[in-house]
Design a protein around this motif. Structure first.
Motif, mmCIF file in Angstrom:
data_model
loop_
_atom_site.group_PDB
_atom_site.id
_atom_site.type_symbol
_atom_site.label_atom_id
_atom_site.label_comp_id
_atom_site.label_asym_id
_atom_site.label_seq_id
_atom_site.Cartn_x
_atom_site.Cartn_y
_atom_site.Cartn_z
ATOM 1 N N ASN A 20 0.858 -1.193 0.000
ATOM 2 C CA ASN A 20 0.000 0.000 0.000
ATOM 3 C C ASN A 20 0.892 1.241 0.000
ATOM 4 O OD1 ASN A 20 -2.773 -1.202 0.540
ATOM 5 N ND2 ASN A 20 -1.584 -2.075 2.214
ATOM 6 N N PRO A 21 0.314 2.428 -0.311
ATOM 7 C CA PRO A 21 1.128 3.646 -0.216
ATOM 8 C C PRO A 21 1.742 3.801 1.178
ATOM 9 C CG PRO A 21 -0.939 4.104 -1.347
ATOM 10 C CD PRO A 21 -1.047 2.699 -0.829
ATOM 11 N N ILE A 22 2.970 4.303 1.216
ATOM 12 C CA ILE A 22 3.675 4.519 2.485
ATOM 13 C C ILE A 22 3.044 5.701 3.211
ATOM 14 C CG2 ILE A 22 5.902 5.192 3.514
ATOM 15 C CD1 ILE A 22 6.131 2.481 2.277
ATOM 16 N N ALA A 119 -2.146 9.217 14.693
ATOM 17 C CA ALA A 119 -0.706 9.455 14.921
ATOM 18 C C ALA A 119 0.191 8.438 14.220
ATOM 19 C CB ALA A 119 -0.403 9.447 16.415
ATOM 20 N N ARG A 120 -0.338 7.286 13.861
ATOM 21 C CA ARG A 120 0.517 6.235 13.308
ATOM 22 C C ARG A 120 0.876 6.505 11.844
ATOM 23 N NH1 ARG A 120 1.097 1.942 16.673
ATOM 24 N NH2 ARG A 120 2.385 1.026 15.056
ATOM 25 N N ALA A 121 2.132 6.302 11.524
ATOM 26 C CA ALA A 121 2.604 6.405 10.133
ATOM 27 C C ALA A 121 3.919 5.653 10.040
ATOM 28 C CB ALA A 121 2.792 7.862 9.730
ATOM 29 N N THR A 122 4.369 5.403 8.820
ATOM 30 C CA THR A 122 5.662 4.733 8.610
ATOM 31 C C THR A 122 6.807 5.740 8.688
ATOM 32 O OG1 THR A 122 4.585 3.051 7.257
ATOM 33 C CG2 THR A 122 6.957 3.263 7.008
ATOM 34 N N ILE A 123 6.570 6.948 8.133
ATOM 35 C CA ILE A 123 7.592 8.000 8.135
ATOM 36 C C ILE A 123 7.013 9.250 8.796
ATOM 37 C CG2 ILE A 123 9.010 9.517 6.680
ATOM 38 C CD1 ILE A 123 8.953 7.312 4.537
ATOM 39 N N TYR A 124 7.820 9.875 9.652
ATOM 40 C CA TYR A 124 7.446 11.144 10.282
ATOM 41 C C TYR A 124 8.436 12.204 9.815
ATOM 42 C CZ TYR A 124 4.601 8.257 13.372
ATOM 43 O OH TYR A 124 3.680 7.354 13.851
ATOM 44 N N ILE A 125 7.913 13.361 9.404
ATOM 45 C CA ILE A 125 8.774 14.475 8.992
ATOM 46 C C ILE A 125 8.374 15.687 9.817
ATOM 47 C CG2 ILE A 125 9.508 15.947 7.082
ATOM 48 C CD1 ILE A 125 8.669 13.708 5.149
ATOM 49 N N THR A 126 9.316 16.228 10.588
ATOM 50 C CA THR A 126 8.997 17.386 11.420
ATOM 51 C C THR A 126 9.628 18.649 10.851
ATOM 52 O OG1 THR A 126 10.745 16.539 12.884
ATOM 53 C CG2 THR A 126 8.497 16.338 13.664
ATOM 54 N N CYS A 127 8.776 19.672 10.717
ATOM 55 C CA CYS A 127 9.205 21.001 10.272
ATOM 56 C C CYS A 127 8.623 21.989 11.282
ATOM 57 C CB CYS A 127 8.679 21.298 8.878
ATOM 58 S SG CYS A 127 9.091 20.048 7.651
ATOM 59 N N VAL A 128 9.038 21.842 12.535
ATOM 60 C CA VAL A 128 8.464 22.645 13.616
ATOM 61 C C VAL A 128 9.448 23.733 14.024
ATOM 62 C CG1 VAL A 128 6.967 20.796 14.451
ATOM 63 C CG2 VAL A 128 9.289 20.968 15.345
ATOM 64 N N ASP A 129 8.909 24.822 14.624
ATOM 65 C CA ASP A 129 9.796 25.943 14.933
ATOM 66 C C ASP A 129 10.116 26.076 16.416
ATOM 67 O OD1 ASP A 129 7.399 26.853 15.872
ATOM 68 O OD2 ASP A 129 7.179 28.500 14.435
ATOM 69 N N ASN A 130 9.845 25.016 17.194
ATOM 70 C CA ASN A 130 10.288 25.089 18.588
ATOM 71 C C ASN A 130 10.739 23.719 19.082
ATOM 72 O OD1 ASN A 130 8.036 23.830 20.413
ATOM 73 N ND2 ASN A 130 6.961 25.071 18.894
ATOM 74 N N VAL A 131 11.594 23.764 20.077
ATOM 75 C CA VAL A 131 12.258 22.558 20.569
ATOM 76 C C VAL A 131 11.295 21.672 21.350
ATOM 77 C CG1 VAL A 131 14.088 21.770 22.140
ATOM 78 C CG2 VAL A 131 14.522 23.640 20.558
ATOM 79 N N GLN A 132 10.399 22.314 22.095
ATOM 80 C CA GLN A 132 9.424 21.568 22.896
ATOM 81 C C GLN A 132 8.593 20.631 22.008
ATOM 82 O OE1 GLN A 132 6.835 24.152 25.117
ATOM 83 N NE2 GLN A 132 5.675 22.452 25.970
ATOM 84 N N ALA A 133 8.205 21.123 20.824
ATOM 85 C CA ALA A 133 7.413 20.302 19.896
ATOM 86 C C ALA A 133 8.193 19.062 19.475
ATOM 87 C CB ALA A 133 7.024 21.123 18.674
ATOM 88 N N PRO A 154 5.902 2.407 12.577
ATOM 89 C CA PRO A 154 6.817 3.540 12.493
ATOM 90 C C PRO A 154 8.248 3.086 12.195
ATOM 91 C CG PRO A 154 5.506 3.612 14.508
ATOM 92 C CD PRO A 154 5.314 2.265 13.915
ATOM 93 N N LYS A 155 8.865 3.703 11.198
ATOM 94 C CA LYS A 155 10.217 3.300 10.781
ATOM 95 C C LYS A 155 11.237 4.442 10.860
ATOM 96 C CE LYS A 155 8.784 -0.768 8.959
ATOM 97 N NZ LYS A 155 9.143 -2.067 9.524
ATOM 98 N N TYR A 156 10.864 5.628 10.335
ATOM 99 C CA TYR A 156 11.835 6.722 10.212
ATOM 100 C C TYR A 156 11.267 8.059 10.677
ATOM 101 C CZ TYR A 156 14.569 3.528 7.304
ATOM 102 O OH TYR A 156 15.302 2.454 6.845
ATOM 103 N N TRP A 157 12.181 8.899 11.180
ATOM 104 C CA TRP A 157 11.851 10.280 11.535
ATOM 105 C C TRP A 157 12.885 11.189 10.866
ATOM 106 C CZ3 TRP A 157 12.663 12.599 17.136
ATOM 107 C CH2 TRP A 157 12.303 13.964 17.125
ATOM 108 N N LEU A 158 12.413 12.107 10.021
ATOM 109 C CA LEU A 158 13.281 13.079 9.348
ATOM 110 C C LEU A 158 12.954 14.456 9.909
ATOM 111 C CD1 LEU A 158 15.401 13.336 6.995
ATOM 112 C CD2 LEU A 158 13.466 13.863 5.495
ATOM 113 N N ASP A 159 13.933 15.086 10.566
ATOM 114 C CA ASP A 159 13.688 16.379 11.226
ATOM 115 C C ASP A 159 14.419 17.510 10.519
ATOM 116 O OD1 ASP A 159 12.796 17.977 13.701
ATOM 117 O OD2 ASP A 159 14.955 18.356 13.617
ATOM 118 N N PHE A 160 13.686 18.597 10.254
ATOM 119 C CA PHE A 160 14.239 19.815 9.657
ATOM 120 C C PHE A 160 14.249 20.913 10.712
ATOM 121 C CE2 PHE A 160 12.684 17.467 6.066
ATOM 122 C CZ PHE A 160 13.383 17.895 4.943
ATOM 123 N N GLY A 161 15.361 21.636 10.823
ATOM 124 C CA GLY A 161 15.407 22.759 11.754
ATOM 125 C C GLY A 161 16.334 23.836 11.229
ATOM 126 N N ASN A 162 16.003 25.115 11.520
ATOM 127 C CA ASN A 162 16.893 26.179 11.034
ATOM 128 C C ASN A 162 16.807 27.433 11.888
ATOM 129 O OD1 ASN A 162 14.191 26.575 9.459
ATOM 130 N ND2 ASN A 162 15.250 28.533 9.267
#
Length: 268
Positions: A20-22, A119-133, A154-162
């Motif tokens: 199925n789609p990821i 909340a369940r997924a295979t991949i999580y991608i975070t593009c949040v602007d605070n550390v607490q999140a 759940p397999k992977y977490w890709l986090d973006f921060g800047n």
């Protein structure tokens, strides 16, 4: 002669040949998240062309589009007043014929400590602007990873921060990913979470930063015009390589747009 093997991480097999789609939870629909959604549309289209099942994305953000978001984020004037997640997902679905979903709430536990229903997924991608999140997401990921034997494991977490001119993207595994036997490479099954590896640095950086701005001019004082899109292209290229090549010797990078330097982070 003793030559050290290259350390690599092999992609979980389910991502390569899914039935199925990821499922992807994209958390945050602002400067980076709005652009990551566009990149996921491109990845989805390309995967389907390669006879893969593609992606099923759920975008989480409780924020409303304001005039300050126009220009630096993927929004039109006609979308002001709409939820960011709804505006972006509606546009993606019309453009691509997908059935992606929008959530108009934060990705966090409720007042009773319950995790979101979807909340369940295979991949999580975070593009949040605070550390607490980020720490909140890490707690939820640890909780959902205790209930495996599920299609959307759940397999992977890709986090973006800047910050203004710099940023980083980091790939983590949620638990161990089973690795094949390899004579050529030294395989790495577990990639640490950003909250574990760089937790103290994240907390420090938040003390130096301040709240989001209420105008584009103010926002540009805090974040350079192209830092989000620059991180997006490189970070989503890392995600694409997991699908396309089935392995990666890198799990992210530090990026400085002011002097055009990028420092890769190896898997070990």
């Amino acid at each position: 002669m003793n030559t050290e093997k290259l350390k690599v991480h092999f992609t979980d097999n389910y991502l390569i040949t899914p039935t199925n789609p990821i499922t992807v939870n994209l958390i945050g629909a602002g400067g980076t998240g709005s652009k990551v959604l566009t990149a996921l549309m491109e990845i989805n289209h390309s995967l389907i062309e390669l006879e893969h099942a593609g992606l099923q994305v759920r975008l989480w953000d409780d924020d409303i589009v304001t005039n300050a978001n126009l220009g630096r984020q993927r929004f039109a004037e006609s979308e002001t007043g709409l939820y960011k997640s709804v505006a972006l997902v509606n546009r993606a679905n019309r453009f691509s014929g997908t059935n992606w979903k929008a959530e108009t709430v934060k990705f966090e536990k409720d007042s009773l400590g319950r995790i979101p229903e979807e909340a369940r997924a295979t991949i999580y991608i975070t593009c949040v602007d605070n550390v607490q999140a980020r720490f909140g997401v890490a707690k939820i990921l640890k909780e959902v990873s205790n209930h495996r034997h599920h299609r959307d494991e759940p397999k992977y977490w890709l986090d973006f921060g800047n910050s203004q001119h710099t940023g980083q993207v980091l790939l983590s595994t949620i638990g161990n990913i089973r690795q094949p036997n390899s004579e050529k490479y030294e395989t790495v099954a577990s990639l640490p979470m950003i909250t574990e590896e760089f937790g103290e640095l994240l907390k420090q950086s938040e003390q130096e930063d301040d709240t989001p701005s209420c105008s584009l001019a103010e926002a540009l004082e805090k974040q350079d015009l192209f830092i989000n899109s620059s991180l997006t292209q490189m970070g989503c290229s890392l995600l694409w390589s997991l699908f396309r090549y089935g392995m990666t010797p890198y799990r992210g990078f530090f990026h400085n747009l002011k002097d055009f330097r990028t420092h890769p982070i190896k898997v070990a």
